[in-house]
Enzyme design. Structure first.
Site, mmCIF file in Angstrom:
data_model
loop_
_atom_site.group_PDB
_atom_site.id
_atom_site.type_symbol
_atom_site.label_atom_id
_atom_site.label_comp_id
_atom_site.label_asym_id
_atom_site.label_seq_id
_atom_site.Cartn_x
_atom_site.Cartn_y
_atom_site.Cartn_z
ATOM 1 N N HIS A 68 -8.565 1.019 1.392
ATOM 2 C CA HIS A 68 -8.173 -0.295 1.895
ATOM 3 C C HIS A 68 -9.292 -0.840 2.761
ATOM 4 C CE1 HIS A 68 -5.814 -3.493 3.700
ATOM 5 N NE2 HIS A 68 -4.991 -3.323 2.681
ATOM 6 N N ASP A 118 0.210 0.218 -2.786
ATOM 7 C CA ASP A 118 0.421 0.182 -4.228
ATOM 8 C C ASP A 118 0.547 1.558 -4.865
ATOM 9 O OD1 ASP A 118 0.426 -2.584 -4.569
ATOM 10 O OD2 ASP A 118 -1.756 -2.659 -4.424
#
Ligand code: CMC
Length: 423
Positions: free
Chosen positions: A301, A358
């Site tokens: 991320h 996700d």
């Protein structure tokens, strides 16, 4: 006010430092070019604050995520998606009467114009649902021209845009899904709550426990400050384009596999690993190989460098949902093995790469019976109130300017046009 000194070619420029409510500090260079002729360069904007925002706070080092000051863990446990949508857009938790009114407005605005139905129905069954989601969203602008001048929108109109789009996105996305299955679309039912209505329109049983699980997922996706899609929505909105165009742009950005499209990509990756015999180590080797474009989807991320608090909640929810449904999904075993291997692998440890939101969400969607190519649409449904709150804040902020970055030109210098016969 605190300031910083920047020395360029021996000359010192004093620039203000601004500070946010959580102590984050930024050097305000907005006047630097006018004074020094020098711009800043920040590839991917990893070090650039593009706006001041009071919607969402996150601290990537500590794994903190707040909507309007409320920790995501508390909201996921105690709130609902509709309540969070109100909170994001209006800054405060609603009183009972405010929530009832907001919820009622969403439930009663799921109808879509006939022309939008025709547009959705004209897509081939094999179209990606995100293409339909984005196209139908921007097409709405043609049916509500009175909402196109954003400077004319008062508070009441903005509220009705928020509730209208939250209602209509469900009808539009489920309509295409039903079409793609060769089944008749279903109209929204006003007596169903948000997620039950979605399940009903998909043609699934609106079971309260499944609806609750889905609601929690939508809460976790509802906003994430200046991410790629929210920034896109703001950029489009900064030109005073209409709200449908802003949100449609957000949907398009979200579609990318490095952003919201990762949830579909994770599932496809896990299926591929399963097909190849379930060897998670092989996938890790590929992800580490710089000659190979393969990345471990659902990992890493831009902002979280410790853990993604949403992933923590989702991982727990995944176990709960699967055991409630009595589903045993071998893909979950592969995901767990991958995570375990990656978290002790120096490549991932050194680069601070952890599972993101996700990584496990697709396994829940799959257990709920939602098809893989609809996963990113689920993300879009969840993120819609966040985009709307970012768009609204951008519009209402006094100092908002059209977004127009500069560049460092690295092309050819001046040259004269050469006639085609002489080339
Ligand atoms: N697999 C393998 N290597 C990776 C991965 C990954 N998933 N993510 C980052 N790296 C490596 C990258 O190759 C680079 O290595 P090096 O320093 O040797 O060049 C280093 O880690 C830093 O990566 P980066 O690409 O510079 O980091 P970024 O902040 O620009 O990218 C990201 C963030 C999310 C795009 C990236 O981690 C990624 O592609 N992850 C996979 C896609 C994904 O799961 N996206 C969903 C994000 S969460 C949902 C949302 O969008 O909000």
């Amino acid at each position: 006010m605190a300031s910083a000194k920047i020395v360029i070619d021996g000359k010192t420029y004093e620039v203000p430092i601004i500070e946010g409510t959580e102590g984050e500090r930024a050097i305000d260079i907005s006047k630097l070019r006018a004074e020094s002729k020098v711009i800043t360069y920040d590839n991917g904007f990893g070090n650039t604050g593009s706006c001041q925002s009071a919607v969402t706070f996150l601290n990537g080092e500590k794994g903190i995520l707040h909507y309007r000051g409320y920790p995501i863990e508390q909201l996921a446990e105690k709130s609902t998606f509709v309540e969070c949508s109100y909170l994001l857009n209006y800054g405060e938790l609603p009183k009972k009467s405010e929530l009832r009114k907001f919820d009622k407005a969403i439930r009663s605005s799921g109808k879509i114009p006939k022309g939008i139905k025709d547009i959705i129905d004209s897509f081939p069954k094999k179209a990606h649902p995100m293409a339909v989601c984005s196209s139908s969203m921007v097409a709405l602008s043609g049916f509500y021209p009175e909402l196109n001048d954003v400077l004319e929108l008062d508070d009441k109109k903005k509220m009705s845009i928020i509730t209208q789009l939250m209602g209509q996105i469900l009808t539009m996305s489920t309509r295409f899904y039903r079409n793609s299955q060769g089944k008749a679309p279903r109209n929204p039912k006003e007596d169903l709550d948000y997620c039950s209505n979605f399940l009903y329109m998909m043609g699934m049983k609106p079971d309260p426990e499944l609806a609750k699980a889905l609601d929690t997922l939508l809460i976790l996706h509802a906003d994430h400050e200046q991410n790629c899609s929210a920034s896109t929505a703001r950029v489009i909105g900064s030109a005073h384009a209409n709200v449908f165009a802003s949100i449609s742009g957000g949907i398009d950005a979200l579609w990318g596999p490095l952003h919201g499209g990762a949830n579909q990509a994770v599932l496809e990756m896990l299926e591929q690993i399963q097909k190849d015999g379930g060897d998670s180590k092989k996938a890790l080797q590929r992800a580490k190989n710089k000659e190979d474009s393969f990345r471990l989807m659902g990992f890493g991320h831009r902002v979280y460098k410790n853990f993604d608090p949403r992933a923590k909640i989702i991982k727990k929810a995944c176990d709960t949902v699967l055991s409630k449904l009595g589903v045993k999904d071998p893909l979950l075993d592969i995901a767990r093995a991958l995570e375990e291997e990656a978290l002790k692998d120096p490549y991932f440890v050194e680069r601070k790469l952890y599972p993101n939101v996700d990584f496990y969400s697709g396994i829940i969607y799959r257990a709920l019976g939602i098809p893989t190519n609809m996963f990113t649409v689920m993300f879009a449904i969840g993120r819609l109130p966040g985009w709307l709150s970012q768009w609204k804040e951008m519009l209402e902020f006094k100092g908002t300017k059209i977004v127009r970055p500069r560049q460092i030109y690295v092309g050819e210098n001046h040259r004269d046009y050469l006639d085609i016969k002489k080339r």
